[in-house]
Design a protein around this motif. Structure first.
Motif, PDB file in Angstrom:
ATOM      1  N   LEU A   7       0.867  -1.182   0.000  1.00 35.86           N
ATOM      2  CA  LEU A   7       0.000   0.000   0.000  1.00 35.86           C
ATOM      3  C   LEU A   7       0.905   1.235   0.000  1.00 35.86           C
ATOM      4  O   LEU A   7       1.745   1.392   0.883  1.00 35.86           O
ATOM      5  CB  LEU A   7      -0.915  -0.015   1.227  1.00 35.86           C
ATOM      6  CG  LEU A   7      -2.022   1.050   1.298  1.00 35.86           C
ATOM      7  CD1 LEU A   7      -3.187   0.553   2.160  1.00 35.86           C
ATOM      8  CD2 LEU A   7      -1.503   2.379   1.867  1.00 35.86           C
ATOM      9  N   VAL A   8       0.726   2.094  -0.994  1.00 39.77           N
ATOM     10  CA  VAL A   8       1.506   3.321  -1.104  1.00 39.77           C
ATOM     11  C   VAL A   8       0.620   4.481  -0.672  1.00 39.77           C
ATOM     12  O   VAL A   8      -0.309   4.875  -1.381  1.00 39.77           O
ATOM     13  CB  VAL A   8       2.025   3.528  -2.543  1.00 39.77           C
ATOM     14  CG1 VAL A   8       2.884   4.785  -2.614  1.00 39.77           C
ATOM     15  CG2 VAL A   8       2.820   2.310  -3.003  1.00 39.77           C
ATOM     16  N   TRP A   9       0.916   5.012   0.505  1.00 38.07           N
ATOM     17  CA  TRP A   9       0.117   6.076   1.109  1.00 38.07           C
ATOM     18  C   TRP A   9       0.668   7.423   0.652  1.00 38.07           C
ATOM     19  O   TRP A   9       1.702   7.885   1.103  1.00 38.07           O
ATOM     20  CB  TRP A   9       0.160   5.917   2.624  1.00 38.07           C
ATOM     21  CG  TRP A   9      -0.427   7.015   3.432  1.00 38.07           C
ATOM     22  CD1 TRP A   9      -1.276   8.007   3.022  1.00 38.07           C
ATOM     23  CD2 TRP A   9      -0.221   7.234   4.844  1.00 38.07           C
ATOM     24  NE1 TRP A   9      -1.606   8.831   4.058  1.00 38.07           N
ATOM     25  CE2 TRP A   9      -0.983   8.387   5.195  1.00 38.07           C
ATOM     26  CE3 TRP A   9       0.522   6.579   5.819  1.00 38.07           C
ATOM     27  CZ2 TRP A   9      -1.000   8.889   6.494  1.00 38.07           C
ATOM     28  CZ3 TRP A   9       0.498   7.070   7.119  1.00 38.07           C
ATOM     29  CH2 TRP A   9      -0.259   8.209   7.447  1.00 38.07           C
ATOM     30  N   PHE A  10      -0.042   8.068  -0.269  1.00 37.61           N
ATOM     31  CA  PHE A  10       0.362   9.376  -0.775  1.00 37.61           C
ATOM     32  C   PHE A  10      -0.091  10.458   0.197  1.00 37.61           C
ATOM     33  O   PHE A  10      -1.204  10.419   0.726  1.00 37.61           O
ATOM     34  CB  PHE A  10      -0.232   9.631  -2.161  1.00 37.61           C
ATOM     35  CG  PHE A  10       0.504   8.936  -3.274  1.00 37.61           C
ATOM     36  CD1 PHE A  10       1.521   9.582  -3.965  1.00 37.61           C
ATOM     37  CD2 PHE A  10       0.190   7.625  -3.624  1.00 37.61           C
ATOM     38  CE1 PHE A  10       2.203   8.941  -4.984  1.00 37.61           C
ATOM     39  CE2 PHE A  10       0.870   6.972  -4.630  1.00 37.61           C
ATOM     40  CZ  PHE A  10       1.880   7.629  -5.325  1.00 37.61           C
ATOM     41  N   ARG A  11       0.799  11.442   0.376  1.00 41.36           N
ATOM     42  CA  ARG A  11       0.486  12.591   1.222  1.00 41.36           C
ATOM     43  C   ARG A  11       0.837  13.855   0.429  1.00 41.36           C
ATOM     44  O   ARG A  11       0.194  14.161  -0.568  1.00 41.36           O
ATOM     45  CB  ARG A  11       1.243  12.504   2.550  1.00 41.36           C
ATOM     46  CG  ARG A  11       0.960  11.212   3.312  1.00 41.36           C
ATOM     47  CD  ARG A  11       1.819  11.077   4.552  1.00 41.36           C
ATOM     48  NE  ARG A  11       1.218  11.734   5.717  1.00 41.36           N
ATOM     49  CZ  ARG A  11       1.804  11.825   6.892  1.00 41.36           C
ATOM     50  NH1 ARG A  11       3.022  11.316   7.063  1.00 41.36           N
ATOM     51  NH2 ARG A  11       1.208  12.424   7.909  1.00 41.36           N
TER      52      ARG A  11
END
Length: 430
Positions: A7-11
């Motif tokens: 899971l790539v959590w973009f901020r």
């Protein structure tokens, strides 16, 4: 592990170019699940009576997320958009999609750091690793000529040692292909109304420029193209009605639509073609100041603010809110210079750095309003708001930062002299 999913959590990293987190996730997984959380905490009101996010930045954010979604869709995938707090949804996502690891970019602001801590604690109970990346600075912390704890507190020393002994790494290439986790419902981008904004006849599209990676790269390309204003000679001591050059890159940098290293290397390429230029130097200097404040918050946290009883000072300031602060906010102070800049800030969400120093000087040293009130108002209004730079600069103006002796930053006497200039209304609003 078979079919490893990350899971790539973009901020604040809404781009493909120079994104080590994304490149690493693609390399270490069989498929990735990109996720962006529209966290309601960023659309609430603060104790200062301001909003965490104003309408101009909200618009720019929506456009930037939409731009990233479009790129992913062209690559055969999408980004999952979740309306809610990351810690309220991350466990369900990990279990639903059989996620092996979660990747994200570490932030340095106390609120953002706390959110990361909540998510990391939750994932720990699931025996899932939250891997941290740092992709917001020109220099990687491991490439600095000193550990974080020994970073000079004075900007001039930080700049000298860093430029002399550290290197700016090359950019990571944008991925050409991505294998995405399969999903049927990727969510929708909330409207401005759904985020709590009422337009009231105002057009938020008139604020700055279009959000997103492609728009940021195009702005950078045009900025450095032969014949643009960046190649005009400038006088940085010019009068307020003829301000120096402004690159206006900051909003794309704040949301990570542009990488600082991308800007740096593009400027260096232009410099090799067209020769040195004071405007090039100003852009690089701005990138260094961004790094400095981020590393200061990483090193010190809120103790960066050298003010006794800061919390009590803020509470007192909130109790004493009066017409001075409100006149400053609305651009009705009677000082033509200040009012011109506050008019622009309220109308567009942007004013150049010189204008920010001037209006901050007036609020803190002329009106004697506590600096935190101004910092909170900028947090709401600025389309390019970045926590470390905003609060760090305000602390510098107030003389309560770690770098109280630096001559590279704030010069109170100079700002006061400029504030004494009163210009004809026509020249201010032309």
């Amino acid at each position: 592990m078979k079919n490893k999913k990350i899971l790539v959590w973009f901020r604040n990293d809404l781009r493909l170019h120079d994104n080590e987190m994304l490149v690493e996730a693609i390399a270490k997984s069989d498929s990735i699940l990109p996720v962006y959380f529209f966290d309601p905490r960023y659309f609430e009101n603060t104790k200062f009576g301001t909003a965490k996010t104003g309408i101009f930045r909200a618009r720019f954010l929506r456009e930037s997320v939409a731009a990233l979604r479009t790129v992913f869709q062209k690559m055969g995938g999408d980004i999952l958009l979740v309306h809610g707090k990351p810690e309220d949804h991350i466990k369900e996502l990990v279990e639903q999609f059989d996620i092996a690891e979660v990747y994200h970019h570490r932030e340095v602001g106390p609120e953002e750091t706390l959110i990361s801590g909540h998510v990391e604690d939750l994932l720990w109970t699931l025996k899932i690793n939250l891997r941290h990346f740092i992709g917001h600075t020109l220099y990687n912390k491991e490439d600095l000529p000193f550990p974080i704890k020994d970073i000079p507190d004075v900007f001039a020393q930080f700049k000298k040692k860093t430029e002399r002994d550290a290197i700016v790494k090359s950019c990571f290439d944008s991925p050409q292909s991505i294998v995405f986790v399969e999903h049927d419902s990727w969510g929708v981008i909330p409207s401005l109304d759904e985020l709590g904004f009422s337009l009231n006849g105002n057009d938020p599209d008139a604020s700055y420029a279009e959000g997103g990676e492609e728009a940021g790269l195009e702005h950078l390309r045009l900025l450095l193209s032969e014949g643009s204003d960046i190649y005009l000679k400038t006088n940085h001591k010019s009068s307020i009605d003829k301000p120096g050059f402004a690159s206006r890159l900051s909003a794309w940098l704040a949301l990570g639509c542009l990488s600082p290293r991308k800007v740096y290397w593009q400027v260096k390429e232009a410099e090799s073609k067209f020769g040195s230029n004071s405007n090039f130097n100003q852009i690089i200097l701005g990138l260094l100041w961004r790094d400095y404040y981020r590393f200061m918050f990483k090193k010190h946290g809120v103790t960066f603010f050298q003010e006794e009883n800061l919390e009590q000072a803020i509470l007192t300031a909130l109790e004493l809110k009066g017409t001075g602060l409100e006149d400053w906010k609305s651009g009705n102070t009677g000082n033509a210079v200040v009012d011109k800049y506050m008019f622009d800030l309220n109308a567009t969400g942007f004013i150049p750095h010189a204008g920010r120093l001037l209006v901050a000087t007036f609020l803190v040293h002329i009106l004697r309003v506590h600096w935190s009130c101004g910092a909170a108002y900028f947090e709401e209004k600025l389309v390019d708001y970045a926590p470390a730079s905003n609060w760090g600069n305000w602390a510098s103006v107030a003389g309560v930062s770690k770098d109280v002796k630096s001559k590279n930053g704030f010069d109170l006497n100079k700002q006061i002299k400029i504030l004494e200039v009163v210009l004809p209304d026509d020249s201010l609003f032309a």
